[in-house]
Scaffold this active site. Structure first.
Site, PDB file in Angstrom:
ATOM      1  N   ILE A  95      11.299 -24.394 -19.488  1.00 44.76           N
ATOM      2  CA  ILE A  95      11.660 -24.984 -20.783  1.00 44.76           C
ATOM      3  C   ILE A  95      13.161 -24.739 -21.035  1.00 44.76           C
ATOM      4  O   ILE A  95      13.616 -23.598 -20.964  1.00 44.76           O
ATOM      5  CB  ILE A  95      10.811 -24.342 -21.918  1.00 44.76           C
ATOM      6  CG1 ILE A  95       9.319 -24.601 -21.676  1.00 44.76           C
ATOM      7  CG2 ILE A  95      11.220 -24.873 -23.287  1.00 44.76           C
ATOM      8  CD1 ILE A  95       8.914 -26.056 -21.624  1.00 44.76           C
TER       9      ILE A  95
ATOM     10  N   HIS B  57      -1.126 -18.278 -18.544  1.00 52.00           N
ATOM     11  CA  HIS B  57      -0.885 -17.972 -17.132  1.00 52.00           C
ATOM     12  C   HIS B  57      -2.162 -17.353 -16.557  1.00 52.00           C
ATOM     13  O   HIS B  57      -2.759 -16.473 -17.183  1.00 52.00           O
ATOM     14  CB  HIS B  57       0.290 -16.985 -17.027  1.00 52.00           C
ATOM     15  CG  HIS B  57       0.650 -16.673 -15.618  1.00 52.00           C
ATOM     16  ND1 HIS B  57       1.370 -17.546 -14.820  1.00 52.00           N
ATOM     17  CD2 HIS B  57       0.376 -15.606 -14.839  1.00 52.00           C
ATOM     18  CE1 HIS B  57       1.518 -17.023 -13.620  1.00 52.00           C
ATOM     19  NE2 HIS B  57       0.921 -15.839 -13.604  1.00 52.00           N
TER      20      HIS B  57
ATOM     21  N   GLY C 240      -5.089 -30.716 -17.020  1.00 50.69           N
ATOM     22  CA  GLY C 240      -5.183 -30.626 -18.479  1.00 50.69           C
ATOM     23  C   GLY C 240      -6.519 -30.121 -18.987  1.00 50.69           C
ATOM     24  O   GLY C 240      -6.923 -30.442 -20.103  1.00 50.69           O
ATOM     25  N   SER C 241      -7.198 -29.281 -18.195  1.00 49.00           N
ATOM     26  CA  SER C 241      -8.472 -28.773 -18.709  1.00 49.00           C
ATOM     27  C   SER C 241      -8.242 -27.823 -19.891  1.00 49.00           C
ATOM     28  O   SER C 241      -9.066 -27.761 -20.803  1.00 49.00           O
ATOM     29  CB  SER C 241      -9.303 -28.101 -17.602  1.00 49.00           C
ATOM     30  OG  SER C 241      -8.708 -26.913 -17.183  1.00 49.00           O
TER      31      SER C 241
HETATM   32  C1  GRF Z   1      -4.080 -22.998 -15.588  1.00 49.75           C
HETATM   33  O1  GRF Z   1      -4.634 -22.127 -14.650  1.00 49.75           O
HETATM   34  C2  GRF Z   1      -2.992 -22.310 -16.377  1.00 49.75           C
HETATM   35  O2  GRF Z   1      -3.201 -20.939 -16.539  1.00 49.75           O
HETATM   36  C3  GRF Z   1      -1.770 -22.531 -15.527  1.00 49.75           C
HETATM   37  O3  GRF Z   1      -1.936 -23.826 -15.001  1.00 49.75           O
HETATM   38  C4  GRF Z   1      -3.328 -24.144 -14.920  1.00 49.75           C
HETATM   39  C5  GRF Z   1      -3.517 -25.440 -15.646  1.00 49.75           C
HETATM   40  O4  GRF Z   1      -4.825 -25.927 -15.520  1.00 49.75           O
HETATM   41  N1  GRF Z   1      -0.545 -22.353 -16.263  1.00 49.75           N
HETATM   42  P1  GRF Z   1      -5.282 -27.170 -16.381  1.00 49.75           P
HETATM   43  O5  GRF Z   1      -4.282 -28.302 -16.103  1.00 49.75           O
HETATM   44  O6  GRF Z   1      -5.271 -26.780 -17.819  1.00 49.75           O
HETATM   45  O7  GRF Z   1      -6.648 -27.511 -15.883  1.00 49.75           O
END
Ligand code: GRF
Length: 193
Positions: free
Chosen positions: A93, A109, A13-14
């Site tokens: 989804i 992505h 969830g960064s």
């Molecule tokens: C990110 O690289 C995003 O592009 C992909 O999943 C990853 C999630 O990272 N869909 P985080 O959980 O937000 O750290």
């Protein structure tokens, strides 16, 4: 008028944190109504708790696809969201949800779509594929969500050079920094044009 978003996450969830940071200090024109987590115990939930954002944990879609869909649909309806933001959410989804929020569900992505997307293209797999294809440029894409993985129209991208000595891990780190800037920017542009 205040705009409301829901964030869906399956892991660290960064990117969710980047949205919290962007919108809790804004003038309040965009608010995060809640987090929908694909399972208990993920770090994204800790981040929501810290920021006092309500969380819903979904049941496993592998065990009961209908329940998964109904609970997600009900929650998004209750929160009256203007935009659904997938930030590292790994499940597809359901079509009923895609149809109920047309052009109002977006995903981030970690590659330059339309290349390096689709089934299996998540986590380090994406960056490994970019390196193996000898690409000199990679980055991240924010796109509308359709009923297929990574296939809706691209809204915006950020770019990162792929260097000779990059590994999937170093590339992932560099791209994540760009993701954290791009995602809140796109959310704001969609909701506050
Ligand atoms: C990110 O690289 C995003 O592009 C992909 O999943 C990853 C999630 O990272 N869909 P985080 O959980 O937000 O750290």
């Amino acid at each position: 008028m205040q705009k409301r978003i829901a964030v869906l996450a399956s892991g660290s969830g960064s990117n969710f944190q980047a949205l919290i940071d962007a919108f809790s200090k804004s003038s309040g024109r965009i608010t995060i109504s809640g987090l929908i987590a694909s399972k208990a115990g993920i770090k994204a939930i800790e981040r929501a708790e810290k920021a006092k954002i309500p969380t819903l944990v979904l049941p496993s879609h592998k065990e009961n696809r209908e329940k998964f869909e109904q609970i997600m649909l009900n929650q998004l309806t209750d929160w009256k969201v203007d935009l659904v933001v997938l930030a590292g959410f790994l499940s597809l989804i359901p079509i009923s949800i895609v149809n109920k929020w047309p052009n109002a569900i977006i995903n981030i992505h970690p590659a330059l779509l339309p290349k390096f997307g689709g089934i299996g293209m998540y986590g380090l797999n994406v960056h490994q594929a970019v390196i193996e294809a000898n690409e000199s440029l990679s980055g991240c894409s924010v796109h509308y969500v359709s009923e297929k993985y990574d296939e809706g129209d691209v809204i915006d991208q950020a770019f990162v050079d792929v260097l000779k000595n990059d590994t999937a891990e170093t590339l992932a780190k560099k791209i994540l920094i760009e993701e954290h800037k791009l995602l809140p920017k796109v959310v704001e542009r969609i909701l506050l044009p």
